[in-house]
Design a protein around this motif. Structure first.
Motif, mmCIF file in Angstrom:
data_model
loop_
_atom_site.group_PDB
_atom_site.id
_atom_site.type_symbol
_atom_site.label_atom_id
_atom_site.label_comp_id
_atom_site.label_asym_id
_atom_site.label_seq_id
_atom_site.Cartn_x
_atom_site.Cartn_y
_atom_site.Cartn_z
ATOM 1 N N ALA A 158 0.808 -1.218 -0.041
ATOM 2 C CA ALA A 158 0.015 0.091 -0.013
ATOM 3 C C ALA A 158 0.723 1.383 -0.024
ATOM 4 N N ALA A 159 1.915 1.338 0.589
ATOM 5 C CA ALA A 159 2.688 2.274 0.523
ATOM 6 C C ALA A 159 3.432 2.928 -0.635
ATOM 7 N N THR A 160 3.962 1.367 -1.522
ATOM 8 C CA THR A 160 4.274 1.658 -2.864
ATOM 9 C C THR A 160 3.188 2.350 -3.855
ATOM 10 N N LEU A 161 2.053 1.653 -3.580
ATOM 11 C CA LEU A 161 0.832 2.225 -4.549
ATOM 12 C C LEU A 161 0.504 3.787 -4.101
ATOM 13 N N ALA A 162 0.786 4.027 -2.749
ATOM 14 C CA ALA A 162 0.504 5.579 -2.235
ATOM 15 C C ALA A 162 1.566 6.429 -2.821
ATOM 16 N N LYS A 163 2.795 6.082 -2.985
ATOM 17 C CA LYS A 163 3.989 6.910 -3.546
ATOM 18 C C LYS A 163 3.813 6.976 -5.020
ATOM 19 N N TRP A 164 3.423 5.922 -5.635
ATOM 20 C CA TRP A 164 3.250 6.070 -7.182
ATOM 21 C C TRP A 164 1.732 6.900 -7.614
ATOM 22 N N SER A 165 0.660 6.867 -6.680
ATOM 23 C CA SER A 165 -0.557 7.482 -7.064
ATOM 24 C C SER A 165 -0.658 8.773 -6.728
ATOM 25 N N ARG A 166 0.449 9.043 -5.533
ATOM 26 C CA ARG A 166 0.412 10.506 -5.021
ATOM 27 C C ARG A 166 -1.016 10.538 -4.042
ATOM 28 N N LYS A 167 -1.283 9.540 -3.240
ATOM 29 C CA LYS A 167 -2.431 9.554 -2.365
ATOM 30 C C LYS A 167 -1.940 8.845 -1.098
ATOM 31 N N SER A 168 -2.879 9.015 -0.109
ATOM 32 C CA SER A 168 -2.543 8.517 1.157
ATOM 33 C C SER A 168 -2.778 6.802 1.094
ATOM 34 N N GLU A 169 -1.987 6.116 2.331
ATOM 35 C CA GLU A 169 -2.516 4.707 2.092
ATOM 36 C C GLU A 169 -3.783 4.559 2.165
ATOM 37 N N ARG A 170 -4.526 5.383 3.023
ATOM 38 C CA ARG A 170 -6.054 5.020 3.223
ATOM 39 C C ARG A 170 -6.744 5.330 2.074
ATOM 40 N N GLN A 171 -6.724 6.199 0.998
ATOM 41 C CA GLN A 171 -6.993 6.296 -0.305
ATOM 42 C C GLN A 171 -6.931 5.418 -1.050
ATOM 43 N N VAL A 172 -5.592 4.708 -0.857
ATOM 44 C CA VAL A 172 -5.301 3.513 -1.860
ATOM 45 C C VAL A 172 -6.109 2.519 -1.394
ATOM 46 N N ARG A 173 -6.176 2.188 -0.306
ATOM 47 C CA ARG A 173 -6.991 0.859 0.143
ATOM 48 C C ARG A 173 -8.341 0.827 -0.086
ATOM 49 N N TYR A 174 -8.972 2.148 0.056
ATOM 50 C CA TYR A 174 -10.367 2.504 -0.590
ATOM 51 C C TYR A 174 -10.489 2.156 -2.072
ATOM 52 N N ASP A 175 -9.515 2.723 -2.747
ATOM 53 C CA ASP A 175 -9.447 2.391 -4.087
ATOM 54 C C ASP A 175 -9.545 0.870 -4.725
ATOM 55 N N LEU A 176 -8.632 0.155 -3.656
ATOM 56 C CA LEU A 176 -8.742 -1.128 -4.071
ATOM 57 C C LEU A 176 -10.017 -2.006 -3.881
ATOM 58 N N SER A 177 -10.614 -1.326 -2.792
ATOM 59 C CA SER A 177 -12.018 -1.954 -2.566
ATOM 60 C C SER A 177 -12.758 -1.553 -3.724
ATOM 61 N N LEU A 178 -12.903 -0.327 -4.059
ATOM 62 C CA LEU A 178 -13.637 -0.117 -5.251
ATOM 63 C C LEU A 178 -13.625 -0.961 -6.621
#
Length: 326
Positions: free
Chosen positions: A42-62
């Motif tokens: 999640a930290a890697t995806l947050a760095k790539w997408s310029r988002k927080s880790e919580r936003q990344v986890r929410y996007d994964l659920s979507l």
């Protein structure tokens, strides 16, 4: 990096939410050419997408709800420690816009390739912008009164009058209600809880490894795994070792085959592990003293590791072991 997976995301993936494109590209960057075995943290995806880790986890659920990604083979990450093990995802590359009949949203017109005007209808030439007219041109022509804008004095009740404040615009009642109505979608508390998902996957793997059918990981499993960590204050390592201990025991492996049952029986399992460890220590002491007492068969080493891991939480101490009844 998989060019096939990234091309699928950019051109063929149907119905990708706009805010999830960056996260989906990050998964495709780590997947193979078939879209499988993507497990960036999640930290890697947050760095790539310029988002927080919580936003990344929410996007994964979507993306999971849209059936664009799914859980992959977790055996790919079995070499990582249990408390730092990422979740493996597969991309649903079998779904394409062509297979689901999704039309392209590119603007089309009479001049676009492959678009012919209807029969009997001549395409109209583009209108030329008209030059601005002067005040004299806006006067009455040929007996027709122009619709030129009038001054404030000729606008009647709509004009600003001395001593009268203009009223503010009030939207209709139904528009006010629509703007203040809260969203009907409730937030899923399990979104982004990779620690709870790791525990569920570990128990499912152990149950399947004992020869039983692999259980399905549902919302009830995730809820109880999350509550064990948040409400019961168990650490992930404690729960992980409890799963290993009960699945190694001939009796408990048939009684604890689901996360809800594990949470309900957690304290009972802890006491059984304490009793087993006490018997092992008594047998070791009797063997040293040359006593005739028969020593019970030692249990798995996981029981000892579980007790040692629980010291920080206060579930087992050296004093409490001495006070256990014989």
């Amino acid at each position: 990096m998989s060019h096939e997976a990234i091309t699928w995301v950019l051109q063929d993936a149907p119905g990708v939410p706009a805010q999830c494109v960056a996260v989906l590209i990050g998964l495709a960057e780590r997947a193979d050419k078939h879209g499988c075995d993507a497990y960036p943290s999640a930290a890697t995806l947050a760095k790539w997408s310029r988002k927080s880790e919580r936003q990344v986890r929410y996007d994964l659920s979507l993306l999971s709800d849209a059936k664009l990604i799914r859980l992959g083979s977790q055996a790919e990450v079995s070499r990582y420690p249990a408390n730092r093990r990422p979740v493996v995802y597969d991309l649903a590359m079998e779904r394409t816009q062509a297979s689901e009949g999704v039309q392209s949203t590119a603007p089309q017109g009479p001049g676009a390739p492959g678009v012919q005007p209807a029969s009997g209808v001549q395409p109209t030439a583009p209108q030329q912008p008209t030059a601005p007219q002067s005040a004299a041109d806006l006067q009455e022509r040929d007996g027709v009164q122009s619709a030129a804008p009038q001054d404030d004095e000729s606008q009647g009740c709509n004009a600003a009058q001395p001593g009268v404040q203009p009223t503010a615009y009030k939207p209709p009642l139904n528009q006010e209600q629509a703007s203040t109505k809260p969203s009907s979608r409730r937030r899923n508390l399990n979104d982004g809880r990779e620690d709870a998902m790791r525990l569920c996957i570990h128990l499912a793997d152990r149950v399947e490894g004992n020869g039983s059918l692999r259980p399905e990981i549902g919302k009830k499993w995730l809820d109880d795994a999350r509550l064990m960590l948040d409400t019961d204050k168990r650490t992930e390592e404690q729960v992980h070792r409890a799963i290993d201990w009960c699945q190694d025991d001939q009796f408990w492996r048939s009684n604890v085959m689901a996360i809800p049952k594990l949470r309900k029986s957690f304290d009972m399992l802890r006491l059984k592990a304490l009793e087993q460890l006490r018997r092992e220590r008594e047998a070791a002491e009797a063997a040293k003293q040359g006593g005739s007492r028969s020593a019970p068969a030692p249990g798995p080493e996981r029981a000892r590791g579980w007790i040692e891991a629980g010291r920080a939480y206060g579930t087992a101490t050296d004093e409490s072991r001495k006070e256990l009844p014989a």
